[in-house]
Scaffold this motif. Structure first.
Motif, PDB file in Angstrom:
ATOM      1  N   GLU A   1      20.250   1.264   9.315  1.00 23.03           N
ATOM      2  CA  GLU A   1      19.408   2.057  10.213  1.00 23.03           C
ATOM      3  C   GLU A   1      18.282   2.735   9.439  1.00 23.03           C
ATOM      4  N   ALA A   2      18.627   3.310   8.283  1.00 21.27           N
ATOM      5  CA  ALA A   2      17.604   3.991   7.479  1.00 21.27           C
ATOM      6  C   ALA A   2      16.572   3.002   6.958  1.00 21.27           C
ATOM      7  N   ALA A   3      17.018   1.818   6.545  1.00 21.91           N
ATOM      8  CA  ALA A   3      16.076   0.820   6.041  1.00 21.91           C
ATOM      9  C   ALA A   3      15.149   0.337   7.141  1.00 21.91           C
ATOM     10  N   LEU A   4      15.684   0.128   8.344  1.00 23.66           N
ATOM     11  CA  LEU A   4      14.842  -0.317   9.456  1.00 23.66           C
ATOM     12  C   LEU A   4      13.811   0.747   9.822  1.00 23.66           C
ATOM     13  N   ALA A   5      14.227   2.012   9.803  1.00 18.29           N
ATOM     14  CA  ALA A   5      13.277   3.083  10.120  1.00 18.29           C
ATOM     15  C   ALA A   5      12.149   3.133   9.089  1.00 18.29           C
ATOM     16  N   THR A   6      12.499   2.896   7.847  1.00 20.98           N
ATOM     17  CA  THR A   6      11.461   2.910   6.809  1.00 20.98           C
ATOM     18  C   THR A   6      10.509   1.719   6.954  1.00 20.98           C
ATOM     19  N   ALA A   7      11.013   0.603   7.456  1.00 14.59           N
ATOM     20  CA  ALA A   7      10.210  -0.621   7.538  1.00 14.59           C
ATOM     21  C   ALA A   7       9.379  -0.709   8.803  1.00 14.59           C
ATOM     22  N   ILE A   8       9.373   0.314   9.657  1.00 15.07           N
ATOM     23  CA  ILE A   8       8.605   0.274  10.905  1.00 15.07           C
ATOM     24  C   ILE A   8       7.121   0.051  10.657  1.00 15.07           C
ATOM     25  N   PRO A   9       6.470   0.692   9.689  1.00 10.97           N
ATOM     26  CA  PRO A   9       5.042   0.410   9.443  1.00 10.97           C
ATOM     27  C   PRO A   9       4.763  -1.054   9.140  1.00 10.97           C
ATOM     28  N   VAL A  10       5.669  -1.689   8.401  1.00  7.82           N
ATOM     29  CA  VAL A  10       5.474  -3.113   8.102  1.00  7.82           C
ATOM     30  C   VAL A  10       5.582  -3.938   9.372  1.00  7.82           C
ATOM     31  N   TRP A  11       6.537  -3.586  10.217  1.00  6.18           N
ATOM     32  CA  TRP A  11       6.712  -4.322  11.472  1.00  6.18           C
ATOM     33  C   TRP A  11       5.481  -4.178  12.368  1.00  6.18           C
ATOM     34  N   LEU A  12       4.987  -2.964  12.527  1.00  4.39           N
ATOM     35  CA  LEU A  12       3.812  -2.761  13.376  1.00  4.39           C
ATOM     36  C   LEU A  12       2.563  -3.400  12.764  1.00  4.39           C
ATOM     37  N   HIS A  13       2.521  -3.488  11.453  1.00  2.00           N
ATOM     38  CA  HIS A  13       1.391  -4.140  10.793  1.00  2.00           C
ATOM     39  C   HIS A  13       1.312  -5.624  11.186  1.00  2.00           C
TER      40      HIS A  13
ATOM     41  N   ARG B   1      17.010   1.340  19.734  1.00  2.00           N
ATOM     42  CA  ARG B   1      17.645   2.184  18.720  1.00  2.00           C
ATOM     43  C   ARG B   1      16.901   3.518  18.683  1.00  2.00           C
ATOM     44  N   PRO B   2      17.550   4.619  18.864  1.00  2.00           N
ATOM     45  CA  PRO B   2      16.849   5.920  18.893  1.00  2.00           C
ATOM     46  C   PRO B   2      16.057   6.191  17.615  1.00  2.00           C
ATOM     47  N   SER B   3      16.605   5.811  16.458  1.00  2.00           N
ATOM     48  CA  SER B   3      15.933   6.142  15.201  1.00  2.00           C
ATOM     49  C   SER B   3      14.613   5.401  15.057  1.00  2.00           C
ATOM     50  N   THR B   4      14.549   4.198  15.468  1.00  5.01           N
ATOM     51  CA  THR B   4      13.318   3.419  15.332  1.00  5.01           C
ATOM     52  C   THR B   4      12.414   3.568  16.544  1.00  5.01           C
ATOM     53  N   ARG B   5      12.961   3.892  17.708  1.00  5.34           N
ATOM     54  CA  ARG B   5      12.129   4.042  18.916  1.00  5.34           C
ATOM     55  C   ARG B   5      11.104   5.159  18.737  1.00  5.34           C
TER      56      ARG B   5
ATOM     57  N   SER C   1       0.822  -1.219   0.000  1.00  6.06           N
ATOM     58  CA  SER C   1       0.000   0.000   0.000  1.00  6.06           C
ATOM     59  C   SER C   1       0.848   1.258   0.000  1.00  6.06           C
ATOM     60  N   GLN C   2       1.982   1.235   0.680  1.00  3.33           N
ATOM     61  CA  GLN C   2       2.836   2.422   0.735  1.00  3.33           C
ATOM     62  C   GLN C   2       4.020   2.334  -0.219  1.00  3.33           C
ATOM     63  N   GLY C   3       4.095   1.268  -0.983  1.00  2.63           N
ATOM     64  CA  GLY C   3       5.175   1.152  -1.966  1.00  2.63           C
ATOM     65  C   GLY C   3       6.530   0.890  -1.354  1.00  2.63           C
ATOM     66  N   LEU C   4       6.562   0.380  -0.111  1.00  2.00           N
ATOM     67  CA  LEU C   4       7.852   0.158   0.534  1.00  2.00           C
ATOM     68  C   LEU C   4       8.628  -0.983  -0.114  1.00  2.00           C
ATOM     69  N   ALA C   5       7.922  -1.877  -0.794  1.00  2.00           N
ATOM     70  CA  ALA C   5       8.615  -2.985  -1.447  1.00  2.00           C
ATOM     71  C   ALA C   5       9.580  -2.498  -2.516  1.00  2.00           C
ATOM     72  N   HIS C   6       9.351  -1.300  -3.027  1.00  2.00           N
ATOM     73  CA  HIS C   6      10.222  -0.762  -4.085  1.00  2.00           C
ATOM     74  C   HIS C   6      11.325   0.131  -3.535  1.00  2.00           C
ATOM     75  N   THR C   7      11.226   0.532  -2.282  1.00  2.00           N
ATOM     76  CA  THR C   7      12.233   1.431  -1.714  1.00  2.00           C
ATOM     77  C   THR C   7      13.169   0.740  -0.735  1.00  2.00           C
ATOM     78  N   LEU C   8      12.714  -0.319  -0.106  1.00  2.00           N
ATOM     79  CA  LEU C   8      13.549  -1.028   0.867  1.00  2.00           C
ATOM     80  C   LEU C   8      14.543  -1.935   0.144  1.00  2.00           C
ATOM     81  N   PRO C   9      15.634  -2.290   0.795  1.00  2.00           N
ATOM     82  CA  PRO C   9      16.579  -3.242   0.187  1.00  2.00           C
ATOM     83  C   PRO C   9      15.889  -4.578  -0.083  1.00  2.00           C
ATOM     84  N   PRO C  10      16.218  -5.227  -1.179  1.00  2.00           N
ATOM     85  CA  PRO C  10      15.542  -6.496  -1.523  1.00  2.00           C
ATOM     86  C   PRO C  10      15.680  -7.552  -0.424  1.00  2.00           C
TER      87      PRO C  10
END
Length: 1652
Positions: free
Chosen positions: A134-146, A171-175, A74-83
């Motif tokens: 770190e940046a990839a994990l921060a972007t993937a937080i919505p998927v994790w909470l889902h 981790r401060p960035s993801t917290r 839905s948010q297109g994260l599959a195209h922005t996150l590392p494979p």
């Protein structure tokens, strides 16, 4: 929908929804439908009615709510996150549990686990990679909470999900992203509620696991109120309450919300419902204890959630104990205004013990706060629950049915429940049914025998728990009755409940049955009752007196009344003692009266009835022992009077004696003599039989109560007893012997007893000499005589009469067939041979009188039947399983033996002593064997047993336990047998024919000479026992008669025909004959025909018949095989192929699943014999051979030995057969197994082990000499530890030297690897600090052990182990770098191993005397070479050249350490002799080796290429000098290195010959570095010159030297100065700084003193 059109739903769909709607209708609607149906029954519709009927519209079911789309899509994260991360997140979102688990593990390990620290050169790249993650994990937080709620609600994924959640919050960035998602409600739909609620429940439930890390993370991340960096839960309380309500009341809806299904709802099971409800109740409990309850939470508590407490269907808690347990835990935190009204009804219906662990304390606390709950009427109950009674009626059912099933958690609740009941609920009125009903229900489990009387450790039994609760309730109600002055109820409670129920039923009938019931001061049930009685005393003294009187009367009645219980009598005193603990005058008085009554009743019963008096005597003894003051004098007199009854003496002597001893100790001094008088009367009673009186005394001896007997009574009884013993009464003899051992007989009586026994022994000896049988008095007399002689041998020997009896007893034991008692035989066999000389002289004199001539001596030997019996008992035992390795006739047994036997002080058995006597007679008369063939056959059998005992430890089968005795016996037997068989003339053909007939008849035919008689006796022995020893003795006789071509070919062929005739019925005897005569028929047609016949017979045997006919046929064929040095063929090649193919099929045949292990052993021998015959014929038979080898190297020793022999044969054949070598594909596997077996070689004390180790040594030498890739790879797998243990534990010289040979290769390989590793870490400070360079601990352990060896008289294996271990240590210095050598030397110095272990051994081995002289002739040997594998040391002197070579190796490997030790020797003579000895024999060789290295062409070219030239010159007096010249701008710089004649015990001298363009201080530093390289660093001259050249060249290139060592090149690690001082800018070597810091104890610069 337009009129007239059909519904879009199908007919089936409409019918399905109609059924669902019909099921949901109320009962009234169903009745209406039934009534309408009856009215319309049998009524048909008209056409008009059918036409007017309008179709009803049924709408289709609403589709399920669409699932919330995955943010990856839905948010297109599959195209922005590392494979890689997208793949992991996809796996987490899958339904498959294994896929989810894999995704969680990969997320944690690959993205959340910190990577290991790397070097500084990759630090920047690693930092970039961390930032990307770190940046990839921060972007993937919505998927994790889902996916988080689903993961937390899965039992198999919850722990991993919580760990990942914790890692993300750390981790401060993801917290911040996670907390903001909840604070700002960024999650779609109900995800915020479901995720937050699931996180709360999971964290609270996991608080007791993994140290509570998940709960700590929850607490650190949340708060009730605004706080920085935390989630404020206050705005979410209502949504959390909604979540918890759904989780408890409607888990199916919550499950559908968390796990949305795209098609239709999937119902959940009861386990999933329990999971949600327990979680909801647990979370609600935490909220109530942590936060202020909100209105929503209070409404929730006042709702329908309390049906989770009910175990009755239908309810939320029915069938789910875990839910009810969590509900009771919640109940403890609920405000009073929210408590359920029907709580007691739920509680009293609960039957699960796990629930009551929580419910019990909660209910007790609530009942104390709300006693009014008991006042609930039946009318107030819910109308739907018609079967529900009042709380009190439910409580009664609870007491009767629930409490017995879980007694330990329910019965303690009764006291609280009863104490909170008002008089309206439980009135103290017998007319009212409440009180009797309560006690009726209370005692019903006891009446039904539902309560166990047995308990677990540290726990009371169910009955004890019940009794304590019942007594507490009775005491409470009794106190209430007294308070209300209701005496009738009080008396009723005491009489019926305490006395009749608690005392009679629980204490007397059921008490004391627990294994741990008796705890001081009495039984647990009685202790509890006594405590209750004490409380009754505090309530009312009158009731207490009534209680005591009643319970004591009940006790006496139960012991001796009409309804007596015999099991109660031994407990009576314990119970009364327990009641006496109250300590009041009333209790003491009543207990004393009860004790008196018990004694009187017991005396009356023993006096007037015929019952067993033992129990009564024990009871009276206990009362007299513990309560003698309670008994009256008349009662004591009655006890004494009763003790004299004959019936008591006959039936219970032990108990009677115990009572008399108790009376003696407890009575006053005036009456203490009465006990002795009673005993005196018993001993001298004319009405008692002798046997009874002896039994009475025996009991007194056993109990050690002889103090009750008068002094003369024992003596008189002993004299009477010895008279009965002489008449053959063994029991009287045992009694008298016991009196003598205890030392209770007066001296006069003792002399009389010994004199009577001595006379009886001497009479028996005279009867034996006269040829009569021994009398019956011998054994009893011997037992009595032994009882005194065992501990008083010297007084016996000092007395002539007693000494004669002792000698006669010894002779009777050795010469007669009388079987003495084992203890007597032990003394005669072990103690008397060590007796004083007077006994030995008397014995010799008596023997000389008996042994007047040889014929008389033979007559003194045991009879032939006795000799046969002694030998049969030995040879019938199982043979050692390893004997087939050294003797083909030994049987194959898979079990180890444990020989048993009785041996004398010299280690000989009785049979061995007889055989020694036979050998002694043979020495005196060489013609005796021809007259007594039975003695010759016995000697042959003993010779076989003794030879087995020498070959294998314990192989003599109980003949002897001493190796020296066996060696002596074998040596004498071989001498005598050789002389006996040497007198035999060459037998004639007629003799052979007659002997063949004798053998065919198993020795029962006619016998013409002593040889045939001997063979006949041996064959009969084989027929009796079936022992291999008899057949091996037959083989020995036949070999002496037929071997060495003493029989003609025709006679040998006749014996062969006999063997072939016996091959079917007696294959073992046939094998024995073939082995004896095949040497005479080696090239004859007869033996060839026999071999072909035997081989042909094998090809007809099926696999299932191997155990019956196959093994005997194999043994026969192997027995006919040619001798090892024979040149004749075994069988033709084609027949050999047939045989091999057939026997190979046995191994794979389905009918032979469990082949005897002997089959494979014999097949290995057969393959070994036929291998050379078929070596050039390929086929499946070779595959079978290779498979057999692979399986046999891990089996028993026999099978292993056969496979090793076969493996050696295959190896030798492959050396000359290329095709066979190519077919051998599993060679590396077999070689690996051989090496493994080689490393397990230990002691070689037995001949089979010596043979196996010799085979292994041969095979390992072949592997080592192969020098191919396979062999090198196998050797490389060995470890230093394995080979070091082999050096230490093996005692075989060949094994030890081979182990050292392999060890040297392993050391060389590991040294090269260590050099590369160390060189790679030079300059890396972190790697150098963690790097450890040490000699192997296993070798150091051997050297440490060597320091404690006494080198004055060492064993050869010890010396070999130490020498080879030191050789291995010195091998570590070869090919090692300077850094490694320095570390090794430091380790040797720190342990002082060379002084303590090496030099002490070398000085002793090389003959260093106390004055310092070296007695070893070193000039006769080449000191610089030695080949251990060529030496076979037989004595310690053979190892001296090896020790000399070790001294040479030490001088060239660690010269600096030896130089330091030499300089530290304080003994001047030893120091000078060591210096002169080294300078004379070793220094010239070492100096020549040093300069020979400089003369090598490769060395000269290397130094010349670097601008350095070297020339060698002799300096006189044995010394030599190397002069090095380095040219700088056509100006040579020269230094001289002079090796003294005493090198290396004297240091080198580095001379300054010519210095050009270098400051003097630097020049001296370079010279010092050269000298240190050779002197203290164990370097060669070549290394020192290389260091000098590099210093010079680097100096002229501008490199500054180290300010500490004044050298540019470090002497330790050959590095440049790279550590600058920040102040003075001087550079230092890292190794020099390290030493400076350690020695100065500071970290300052050596020059400017600034801190580094």
């Amino acid at each position: 929908m337009p009129k007239g059109t059909k519904s879009s739903a199908s007919s089936g769909t409409r019918k399905k929804h109609a059924k669902k709607a019909a099921k949901g209708d109320a009962g009234s609607e169903q009745q209406n439908q039934q009534q309408q149906g009856q009215n319309k029954k049998s009524k048909k519709l008209t056409k008009a009615e059918k036409k007017a009927k309008v179709k009803q519209y049924i709408p289709p079911p609403k589709p399920p709510a669409p699932a919330i789309p995955d943010p990856l899509d839905s948010q297109g994260l599959a195209h922005t996150l590392p494979p890689e991360l997208v793949v992991i997140l996809r796996r987490i979102g899958k339904k498959d549990a294994v896929t989810k688990r894999k995704g969680l593990d990969e997320l944690r390990e690959q993205w959340l686990t910190p990577p290991p620290s790397t070097t500084s050169e990759h630090e920047e790249e690693d930092e970039i990679e961390r930032e990307i993650k770190e940046a990839a994990l921060a972007t993937a937080i919505p998927v994790w909470l889902h996916n988080l709620a689903q993961l937390l609600q899965s039992p198999s994924h919850r722990t991993s999900a919580l760990q990942i959640q914790q890692a993300l919050l750390n981790r401060p960035s993801t917290r911040n992203l996670i907390l903001d998602s909840f604070n700002l409600s960024l999650l779609p739909g109900n995800q915020t509620r479901d995720t937050l609620g699931s996180w709360l429940v999971a964290a609270v439930e996991e608080r007791r696991r993994a140290g509570g890390a998940s709960y700590t993370c929850w607490m650190d991340s949340t708060s009730f109120g605004p706080q920085d960096d935390r989630l404020d839960l206050t705005p979410h309380l209502d949504s959390l309450a909604d979540y918890l309500e759904l989780s408890i009341a409607d888990p199916a809806s919550l499950n559908d919300s968390i796990f949305p299904s795209p098609i239709e709802k999937v119902p959940i099971g009861s386990e999933e419902e329990a999971w949600f409800r327990v979680g909801g109740l647990t979370g609600l409990t935490w909220l109530l204890t942590t936060a202020e309850p909100s209105t929503r939470l209070l409404d929730l508590l006042r709702g329908d959630i309390w049906s989770t407490l009910s175990p009755v269907e239908p309810s939320l808690g029915s069938g789910q104990p875990s839910v009810r347990r969590a509900a009771y835990a919640l109940l403890d935190t609920v405000p009073d205004d929210c408590l359920p009204q029907d709580l007691l009804s739920f509680c009293w219906r609960e039957a699960e013990g796990t629930v009551f662990d929580i419910a019990g304390p909660v209910i007790a606390k609530l009942l104390r706060r709300h006693p009014d709950w008991w006042e609930q009427d039946e009318d107030e109950d819910d109308e739907e629950e018609e079967d529900t009674g009042s709380p009190f009626s439910d409580f009664l059912q609870f007491v009767a049915s629930v409490c017995p099933s879980v007694p330990h958690v329910t019965y303690p609740l009764l006291l609280v429940a009863v104490s909170t009941m008002s008089s309206d609920i439980l009135p103290l009125d017998l007319d009212d049914n409440a009180l009797p009903s309560f006690f009726s229900h209370l005692w019903s489990p006891v009446d039904a025998r539902l309560l166990s009387t047995h308990s677990l450790p540290n726990q009371t039994s169910a009955l004890q728990t019940f009794l304590q609760a019942a007594l507490d309730c009775i005491a409470l109600l009794l106190k209430r009755a007294i308070k209300e002055e209701d005496t009738d109820i009080a008396e009723w409670l005491v009489e019926t409940q305490l006395c009749d129920r608690a005392w009679r039923q629980c204490v007397l009938e059921f008490g004391g049955k627990s294994a741990r019931a008796r705890t001081p001061p009495g039984e647990n049930e009685a202790v509890a009752f006594a405590s209750a009685a004490t409380r009754v005393k505090a309530i009312s003294s009158d009731l207490y007196a009534t209680l005591l009187e009643s319970i004591t009367s009940t006790l006496v009645s139960k012991c001796f009344g009409e309804d007596r219980d015999t099991r109660l009598l031994p407990r009576a005193v314990i119970l009364l003692d327990t009641l006496d603990t109250a300590g009041s005058e009333d209790s003491v008085r009543i207990v004393d009266v009860a004790l008196e009554r018990l004694v009187q009743a017991s005396l009356d019963e023993m006096r007037n009835t015929d019952t067993d008096p033992k129990t009564g005597l024990v009871l009276v003894s206990d009362i007299v022992r513990e309560h003698s003051d309670a008994l009256q004098d008349e009662t004591i007199d009655q006890i004494y009077e009763l003790c004299g009854k004959d019936a008591l003496v006959q039936s219970a002597p032990n108990q009677l004696l115990d009572l008399l001893r108790t009376l003696e100790n407890s009575s006053p001094s005036a009456k203490s003599d009465k006990a002795r008088q009673v005993v005196q009367n018993i001993v001298s009673s004319p009405t008692l039989s002798t046997e009874t009186r002896f039994s009475f005394v025996a009991a007194a001896l056993q109990l050690q109560y002889l103090s009750l007997f008068p002094e003369d009574a024992i003596g008189d009884l002993a004299e009477e007893g010895v008279q009965h013993a002489i008449l053959g009464d063994q029991r009287a003899a045992v009694l008298v012997a016991q009196c003598i051992r205890d030392g209770t007989l007066p001296q006069s009586n003792l002399d009389t007893v010994l004199s009577l026994c001595s006379t009886a022994i001497q009479d028996a000896a005279r009867d034996f000499s006269a040829g009569n049988a021994a009398s019956a008095s011998l054994q009893p007399s011997a037992l009595i005589f032994y009882s005194y002689a065992r501990d008083h041998l010297q007084p016996i020997i000092d007395s002539d009469v007693f000494l004669t009896a002792l000698v006669d007893l010894y002779l009777l034991h050795g010469l007669s067939a009388v079987a003495f008692d084992q203890t007597v035989s032990s003394m005669l066999d072990e103690q008397l041979p060590l007796a004083p000389s007077k006994f030995q002289a008397t014995l010799r004199e008596a023997m000389s009188q008996q042994l007047t001539d040889i014929s008389n001596s033979v007559n003194l030997l045991p009879t032939p039947d006795v000799i046969r019996g002694l030998l049969d008992s030995l040879i019938a035992q199982s043979a050692d399983p390893t004997l087939p390795i050294i003797d083909p006739l030994a049987p194959y047994t898979g079990e180890s033996i444990s020989p048993d036997g009785l041996f004398d002080s010299t280690g000989l058995s009785k049979c061995a002593r007889v055989l020694q006597s036979i050998l002694a007679l043979f020495r005196e008369d060489r013609n005796l064997p021809s007259r007594e063939p039975i003695l010759l056959s016995a000697c042959l059998l003993g010779h076989i047993l003794a030879r087995d005992g020498l070959s294998v430890n314990g192989g003599s089968r109980g003949l002897a336990s001493s190796t020296d005795s066996l060696e002596t016996f074998v040596r004498e037997a071989e001498t005598i047998l050789s002389s006996v068989f040497a007198t035999i003339q060459e037998p004639t053909s007629a003799w052979h024919k007659q002997t063949i007939v004798l053998v065919k008849s198993d020795g029962t035919g006619s016998q013409s000479d002593w040889i045939q008689s001997t063979l006949a006796d041996l064959l009969q022995s084989w027929s009796r026992t079936g022992s291999d020893v008899s057949l091996r003795a037959v083989h020995l006789v036949l070999t002496r008669i037929l071997g060495n071509e003493r029989a003609t070919e025709a006679d040998s062929a006749a014996w062969l025909d006999l063997a072939m005739t016996l091959s079917t019925k007696k294959p073992d005897l046939a094998s024995t004959i073939i082995l004896a005569i095949k040497g005479n028929l080696e090239d004859s047609q007869a033996i060839s025909t026999a071999r072909n016949r035997l081989a042909n017979s094998i090809t007809g045997i099926k696999a299932k018949d191997i155990g019956v006919t196959g093994l005997p046929a194999l043994r026969l064929l192997l027995a006919s095989a040619p001798l090892p040095d024979s040149t004749s063929d075994f069988i033709p090649q084609q027949r050999a192929i047939f045989v091999l193919r057939h026997v190979s099929g046995w191994l794979t045949d389905d009918d032979a699943e469990d082949l005897p292990e002997e089959t494979e052993f014999r097949l290995a021998e057969l393959f070994n014999a036929l291998g050379p015959v078929v070596q050039d014929v390929p086929g499946q038979h070779w595959d079978a051979i290779f498979d057999l080898l692979e399986n046999g190297l891990e089996s028993s020793l026999c099978y292993l030995c056969g496979c090793l022999v076969l493996l050696r044969t295959v190896r030798d054949l492959c050396a000359t057969n290329k095709s066979l070598r190519a077919a051998w594909t599993n060679r590396d596997v077999l070689s690996k197994q051989v090496l493994k077996l080689f490393t397990q070689c230990r002691n070689d004390s037995s001949e089979p082990m010596k043979r196996i180790q010799a085979l292994l040594l041969d095979l390992v030498m072949g592997i080592d000499e192969a020098q191919d890739s396979v062999s090198s790879g196998l050797v490389s797998e060995l470890t230093i530890s394995q080979l070091s243990h082999l050096l230490l534990l093996s005692t075989n010289w060949g094994i030890q030297t081979m182990a050292y040979r392999l060890l040297s290769q392993v050391i060389r390989r590991e040294t090269l690897a260590l050099v590369l590793k160390v060189e790679a870490t030079i300059g890396d400070e972190a790697a150098e600090e963690t790097q450890s360079i040490q000699l192997p601990a296993s070798l150091i352990k051997i050297l440490e052990d060597g320091a404690s060896i006494d080198w004055q008289d060492p064993q050869i294996p010890q010396v070999v182990t130490q020498i080879l271990a030191w050789m291995a240590i010195l091998d570590h210095f070869d090919d090692a770098s300077r850094t490694i050598r320095s570390a090794y030397m430091d380790q040797l110095r720190s342990g002082s191993l060379i002084e303590r272990s090496l030099l002490s051994m070398l000085f002793q081995m090389m003959g260093v005397s106390q004055v310092g002289a070296w007695n070893f002739p070193a000039g006769q040997f080449a000191v610089d070479e030695f080949y251990p594998e060529l030496l076979e040391p037989e004595e310690l002197a053979d190892l001296t050249p090896f020790a000399s070579y070790l001294f040479y190796r030490t001088l060239i490997s660690v010269p600096s350490i030896l130089r330091e030790i030499h300089e530290g020797i304080k003994d001047r003579q030893l120091s000078l002799s060591m210096l002169n000895f080294t300078a004379r024999y070793y220094s010239p060789v070492i100096i020549q080796k040093e300069f020979a290295a400089l003369r090598q062409p490769a060395t000269i070219s290397q130094l010349s290429a670097e601008g350095l030239t070297v020339r060698v010159a002799q300096a006189g007096t044995g010394s030599a000098e190397a002069i090095a010249s380095y040219v700088v701008d056509e100006q040579p710089m020269e230094i001289g290195i002079r090796l003294p004649a005493e090198f290396p015990l004297r240091g080198v001298d580095v001379r300054d010959l010519r210095r050009v363009g270098v400051p003097e201080n630097k020049w001296r530093g370079w010279l010092m570095s050269v000298q240190q390289t050779i002197t203290s660093r164990n370097g060669l001259i070549l290394e020192a010159l290389t260091v000098f050249k590099r210093n010079v060249s680097l100096h002229f290139e501008g490199v500054v030297e180290c300010a500490i060592c004044y050298s540019i090149i470090s002497l330790t690690d050959r590095t440049l100065p790279t550590k600058p001082c920040r102040t003075c800018k001087n550079r230092f070597h890292a190794s020099c700084l390290f030493k400076w810091f350690n020695s100065s104890h500071s970290s300052s610069c050596p020059l400017c003193r600034t801190l580094f």
